[in-house]
Design a protein around this motif. Sequence first.
Motif, PDB file in Angstrom:
ATOM      1  N   ASP A   8       2.419 -30.847 -22.640  1.00 58.31           N
ATOM      2  CA  ASP A   8       2.647 -29.856 -21.601  1.00 58.31           C
ATOM      3  C   ASP A   8       3.917 -30.299 -20.860  1.00 58.31           C
ATOM      4  OD1 ASP A   8       2.119 -27.753 -19.773  1.00 58.31           O
ATOM      5  OD2 ASP A   8       1.050 -29.123 -18.447  1.00 58.31           O
ATOM      6  N   PHE A   9       4.372 -29.505 -19.894  1.00 62.31           N
ATOM      7  CA  PHE A   9       5.573 -29.917 -19.157  1.00 62.31           C
ATOM      8  C   PHE A   9       5.297 -30.157 -17.678  1.00 62.31           C
ATOM      9  CE2 PHE A   9       9.502 -29.400 -16.830  1.00 62.31           C
ATOM     10  CZ  PHE A   9      10.256 -30.386 -17.456  1.00 62.31           C
ATOM     11  N   TYR A 161      -3.195 -33.314 -27.453  1.00 60.08           N
ATOM     12  CA  TYR A 161      -2.432 -32.566 -26.461  1.00 60.08           C
ATOM     13  C   TYR A 161      -2.481 -33.338 -25.154  1.00 60.08           C
ATOM     14  CZ  TYR A 161      -0.789 -28.693 -23.560  1.00 60.08           C
ATOM     15  OH  TYR A 161      -0.061 -27.916 -22.694  1.00 60.08           O
ATOM     16  N   ILE A 162      -1.362 -33.367 -24.436  1.00 63.38           N
ATOM     17  CA  ILE A 162      -1.290 -34.059 -23.152  1.00 63.38           C
ATOM     18  C   ILE A 162      -0.975 -33.013 -22.096  1.00 63.38           C
ATOM     19  CG2 ILE A 162      -0.224 -35.926 -21.825  1.00 63.38           C
ATOM     20  CD1 ILE A 162       0.405 -35.851 -25.543  1.00 63.38           C
ATOM     21  N   PRO A 166      -7.041 -28.459 -15.620  1.00 61.75           N
ATOM     22  CA  PRO A 166      -8.388 -28.296 -16.183  1.00 61.75           C
ATOM     23  C   PRO A 166      -8.452 -27.204 -17.237  1.00 61.75           C
ATOM     24  CG  PRO A 166      -8.532 -28.630 -13.816  1.00 61.75           C
ATOM     25  CD  PRO A 166      -7.067 -28.493 -14.143  1.00 61.75           C
ATOM     26  N   SER A 167      -7.652 -26.145 -17.077  1.00 60.93           N
ATOM     27  CA  SER A 167      -7.640 -25.084 -18.083  1.00 60.93           C
ATOM     28  C   SER A 167      -7.062 -25.568 -19.410  1.00 60.93           C
ATOM     29  CB  SER A 167      -6.870 -23.865 -17.578  1.00 60.93           C
ATOM     30  OG  SER A 167      -5.506 -24.178 -17.379  1.00 60.93           O
ATOM     31  N   ASP A 168      -6.236 -26.612 -19.371  1.00 65.01           N
ATOM     32  CA  ASP A 168      -5.727 -27.193 -20.618  1.00 65.01           C
ATOM     33  C   ASP A 168      -6.866 -27.786 -21.439  1.00 65.01           C
ATOM     34  OD1 ASP A 168      -3.091 -26.559 -20.010  1.00 65.01           O
ATOM     35  OD2 ASP A 168      -2.657 -28.519 -19.131  1.00 65.01           O
ATOM     36  N   VAL A 169      -7.826 -28.394 -20.753  1.00 69.10           N
ATOM     37  CA  VAL A 169      -8.984 -28.961 -21.460  1.00 69.10           C
ATOM     38  C   VAL A 169      -9.740 -27.848 -22.172  1.00 69.10           C
ATOM     39  CG1 VAL A 169     -11.067 -30.370 -21.278  1.00 69.10           C
ATOM     40  CG2 VAL A 169      -9.133 -30.790 -19.717  1.00 69.10           C
ATOM     41  N   ARG A 178      -7.967 -32.782 -29.589  1.00 63.58           N
ATOM     42  CA  ARG A 178      -8.250 -33.736 -28.516  1.00 63.58           C
ATOM     43  C   ARG A 178      -7.201 -33.633 -27.417  1.00 63.58           C
ATOM     44  NH1 ARG A 178      -8.363 -38.849 -32.336  1.00 63.58           N
ATOM     45  NH2 ARG A 178      -6.759 -37.532 -33.280  1.00 63.58           N
ATOM     46  N   ILE A 179      -7.600 -34.029 -26.206  1.00 65.97           N
ATOM     47  CA  ILE A 179      -6.689 -33.933 -25.073  1.00 65.97           C
ATOM     48  C   ILE A 179      -6.690 -35.212 -24.251  1.00 65.97           C
ATOM     49  CG2 ILE A 179      -8.467 -32.770 -23.683  1.00 65.97           C
ATOM     50  CD1 ILE A 179      -6.107 -31.384 -22.179  1.00 65.97           C
ATOM     51  N   ILE A 180      -5.489 -35.618 -23.861  1.00 66.57           N
ATOM     52  CA  ILE A 180      -5.325 -36.625 -22.818  1.00 66.57           C
ATOM     53  C   ILE A 180      -5.070 -35.855 -21.532  1.00 66.57           C
ATOM     54  CG2 ILE A 180      -3.952 -38.560 -21.963  1.00 66.57           C
ATOM     55  CD1 ILE A 180      -3.028 -39.023 -24.868  1.00 66.57           C
ATOM     56  N   ALA A 181      -5.998 -35.917 -20.589  1.00 64.69           N
ATOM     57  CA  ALA A 181      -5.823 -35.244 -19.308  1.00 64.69           C
ATOM     58  C   ALA A 181      -4.865 -36.073 -18.455  1.00 64.69           C
ATOM     59  CB  ALA A 181      -7.162 -35.085 -18.611  1.00 64.69           C
ATOM     60  N   ALA A 182      -3.791 -35.423 -18.015  1.00 61.65           N
ATOM     61  CA  ALA A 182      -2.731 -36.102 -17.270  1.00 61.65           C
ATOM     62  C   ALA A 182      -3.026 -36.005 -15.779  1.00 61.65           C
ATOM     63  CB  ALA A 182      -1.382 -35.460 -17.594  1.00 61.65           C
ATOM     64  N   GLY A 183      -3.504 -37.092 -15.200  1.00 62.48           N
ATOM     65  CA  GLY A 183      -3.858 -37.095 -13.793  1.00 62.48           C
ATOM     66  C   GLY A 183      -2.909 -37.881 -12.923  1.00 62.48           C
TER      67      GLY A 183
END
Length: 226
Positions: A8-9, A161-162, A166-169, A178-183
């Motif tokens: 994502d950006f 996906y990074i 929350p909608s990305d998840v 799979r997703i790495i949630a970027a916090g």
Amino acid sequence: MIKTAIFDFDGTLADTIPLCLEAFRRAVNDLDGRVLTDREIERNFGPDDLGVIRKLFPGKPELHEHGRELFIHYYQELHAEMAPAPFPGTVELLHSLRNSGIRLAMVTGKRRESADISLKFFHLDGFFPVLETGSPEGGVKTDRINRALERLGASAREAVYIGDSPSDVDACRAVPVRIIAAGWAPGADVKGLEERCPDWLLTRFEDLEPFFRKHAADVNHQNAAL
């Protein structure tokens, strides 16, 4: 093993969301004098830049194109002041992933025009041979991730996906990938990300490099061994 990384950006590679908010705020103020809060703007996020303008001016199609132009004007004008650089270590991380043979792509909800402005400003445009952007209608991230995988000839099973939303998840679950949630961005919704139960949740950008060192396949090394 991970062989493809799709980024994502906004809020993921750079803290550009405050820039987006201010550009929308100034565009709206120029058009009708309103001074919107961040929350009033954020609740219209989801579509691309034009789609947000449409939601901010419902029933006024005559203002939509001019609003988009004003947004882009301010986005470009304020970039150096409000988003002078990506997160520290971004360029080094992308170099490392590319050099190890990891396929890179970007899937963002931004419109192509603003995405290109930021990628060029940050000198990141050479890293992403595949760039998929949003829609004025919104809700297309699952489709765009699938398109990026198809264009790369990549398997969702070996991709990640990074993204920071929350909608990305939810979008990744629908692929599924799979997703790495970027916090790690200052305004990240860490609680909202936790509630979606992503595959991984990282709260520091600098943790991405050791994550990929642990989980990503060194494709070049594998190919050399064959």
